[in-house]
Design an enzyme around this catalytic site. Structure first.
Site, PDB file in Angstrom:
ATOM      1  N   ASP A   1      -5.115  -8.073  -3.312  1.00 12.39           N
ATOM      2  CA  ASP A   1      -5.411  -7.827  -1.905  1.00 12.39           C
ATOM      3  C   ASP A   1      -6.752  -8.425  -1.487  1.00 12.39           C
ATOM      4  OD1 ASP A   1      -5.395  -6.893   0.673  1.00 12.39           O
ATOM      5  OD2 ASP A   1      -5.375  -4.776   0.172  1.00 12.39           O
TER       6      ASP A   1
ATOM      7  N   HIS B   1       0.828  -1.209   0.000  1.00 12.92           N
ATOM      8  CA  HIS B   1       0.000   0.000   0.000  1.00 12.92           C
ATOM      9  C   HIS B   1       0.863   1.261   0.000  1.00 12.92           C
ATOM     10  CE1 HIS B   1      -3.473  -2.496   0.405  1.00 12.92           C
ATOM     11  NE2 HIS B   1      -3.129  -2.920   1.605  1.00 12.92           N
TER      12      HIS B   1
END
Length: 437
Positions: free
Chosen positions: A313, A262
């Site tokens: 994810d 991220h």
């Protein structure tokens, strides 16, 4: 020996027509360009190298399409995720993950990095085999025909200075030494599966425990969730007087074998620390959009020296080409300018860089000595009609993937998985998890 002929193939120097690959024991042994097909096995369209999904939580796939209309934040979504985590056992996790990994294969993914922290039974009770959940994931990937790097994750706290509670007890080995002890008992087949490590986040692993994980992971892939939420940055600053990136740096947890996942909310100094240390960054744009995380500084990270990769994810979408394209499109929205990444750079993010972040340095490119991973994209699809060959990575999507070969073995033929009915397996596994308990 097997021979594959490609109408087009994306070689290290770019797309070339009429490419023949000779393959032996899963490796490319010869490449010829602008040659006829002859009696070779044909792969139509544009053949790309195998794509890598560098960040997956397989069980999050069960959340797709569930309660999508409710307002909320990452933290309210997390409570829904915990409901799914509470319901899983090794057998049900295997069934779900096999469907997830088959869906990945259909999208052109030949290798996945599974960020795995659901280790134990309810209340933190150990299974008879303490790595039963991880072994279920490795077997699921094997049966779906793709490679896996299992990133066994250390998770010790419920936040800065907070005890674990509820389903979080299933994630923890008690302390870093307990995590090391369990992981040391985990062996995997090195040809299709490898073992790496992860620090879940600086909020879930106390600063004093991070070096022990780093030491165990030396010369292995080490991943960590980093600054996905502003609240994490604020809590870290309050607890340690520094940013999460600075905390990782102070504990020796940055470097070329490390991938920060991220890295959405970074200070300028954080970007310099990550890039200067060669730490990779895995961006997950579709999940970051789904969870309202924000848009990370991808161009700045690349310029600073951080290799970029992508991950699906939470699996709101499983489409590595869409993930890579979103890196460019989100920057356009954020900056009101175009052209941050070329099509070739986006392909590198989705292929070679992702494989490197997972420890597979011999994959993600089409050249002699590399693994024979081929992803054939249908140039005859309506989406690609009129597109130039060198634009394919910037415009194609998972639905355009027609054939997939992993280590010289075809696992997807004419958009169908050879062994797994992904839609049926996902439907049945998810329905079982959503039953009232």
């Amino acid at each position: 020996m097997a021979t594959f002929w490609c109408e087009w193939a994306w070689l290290p120097q770019g797309p070339r027509p009429g490419v023949r690959f000779e393959v032996e024991r899963g490796r490319i042994t010869a490449v010829a360009v602008d040659v006829p097909a002859g009696d070779a096995e044909q792969l139509p369209g544009m053949v790309l190298p195998g794509l890598a999904n560098a960040h997956s939580h397989a069980f999050h796939r069960a959340l797709r399409g569930w309660q999508t209309g409710d307002r909320g934040t990452f933290w309210t979504w997390r409570e829904q995720m915990y409901q799914v985590a509470a319901a899983l056992e090794p057998d049900s996790y295997y069934r779900l993950a096999r469907g997830v990994y088959a869906e990945m294969a259909l999208a052109g993914i030949t290798c996945v990095g599974e960020f795995h922290y659901l280790h134990h039974a309810a209340g933190g009770t150990r299974y008879a085999d303490p790595n039963a959940m991880g072994e279920a994931l490795v077997q699921a990937a094997r049966d779906a025909g793709i490679r896996i790097t299992l990133l066994d994750t250390c998770y010790l706290a419920g936040g800065f200075g907070r005890e674990l509670e509820g389903v979080q007890l299933r994630f923890s080995d008690g302390d870093a030494a307990g995590w090391v002890s369990r992981v040391d008992q985990f062996t995997v087949d090195g040809e299709r599966a490898r073992l790496g490590a992860a620090v879940h986040s600086v909020r879930a692993v106390p600063g004093e425990a991070i070096p022990e994980v780093v030491e165990w992971a030396r010369h292995k892939p080490l991943h960590v969730h980093l600054s996905e939420q502003r609240a994490e940055n604020e809590a870290c600053l309050a607890a340690h007087g520094c940013t999460p990136t600075q905390l990782l740096d102070s504990r020796g947890a940055l470097g070329p074998d490390v991938t920060a996942v991220h890295a959405t909310h970074l200070a300028a100094g954080d970007v310099a620390l990550l890039g200067g240390s060669g730490t990779g960054v895995c961006l997950c744009p579709t999940t970051e959009a789904d969870l309202a995380d924000g848009i990370g500084p991808a161009p700045e990270l690349r310029v600073a020296g951080s290799p970029l990769s992508i991950g699906s994810d939470g699996h709101s979408v499983i489409d590595p080409l869409a993930e890579a394209q979103a890196i460019e499109s989100y920057q356009r929205l954020a900056t009101e300018t175009r052209g941050h990444f070329t099509a070739g750079e986006l392909l590198d993010v989705a292929a070679e860089a992702g494989h490197r972040s997972l420890g597979w340095t011999d994959a993600g490119r089409l050249e002699v000595g590399a693994r024979a991973d081929f992803v054939a994209v249908d140039l005859g699809s309506p989406r690609l009609a009129g597109a130039a060959p060198d634009a394919v990575p910037a415009v194609a999507r998972a639905g355009d993937v027609r054939e997939v070969v992993v280590d010289g073995e075809r696992i997807v033929r004419d958009r169908a998985h050879r062994a797994v009915d992904a839609a049926r397996e996902l439907r049945d596994a998810i329905a079982d998890l959503r039953k009232p308990r």
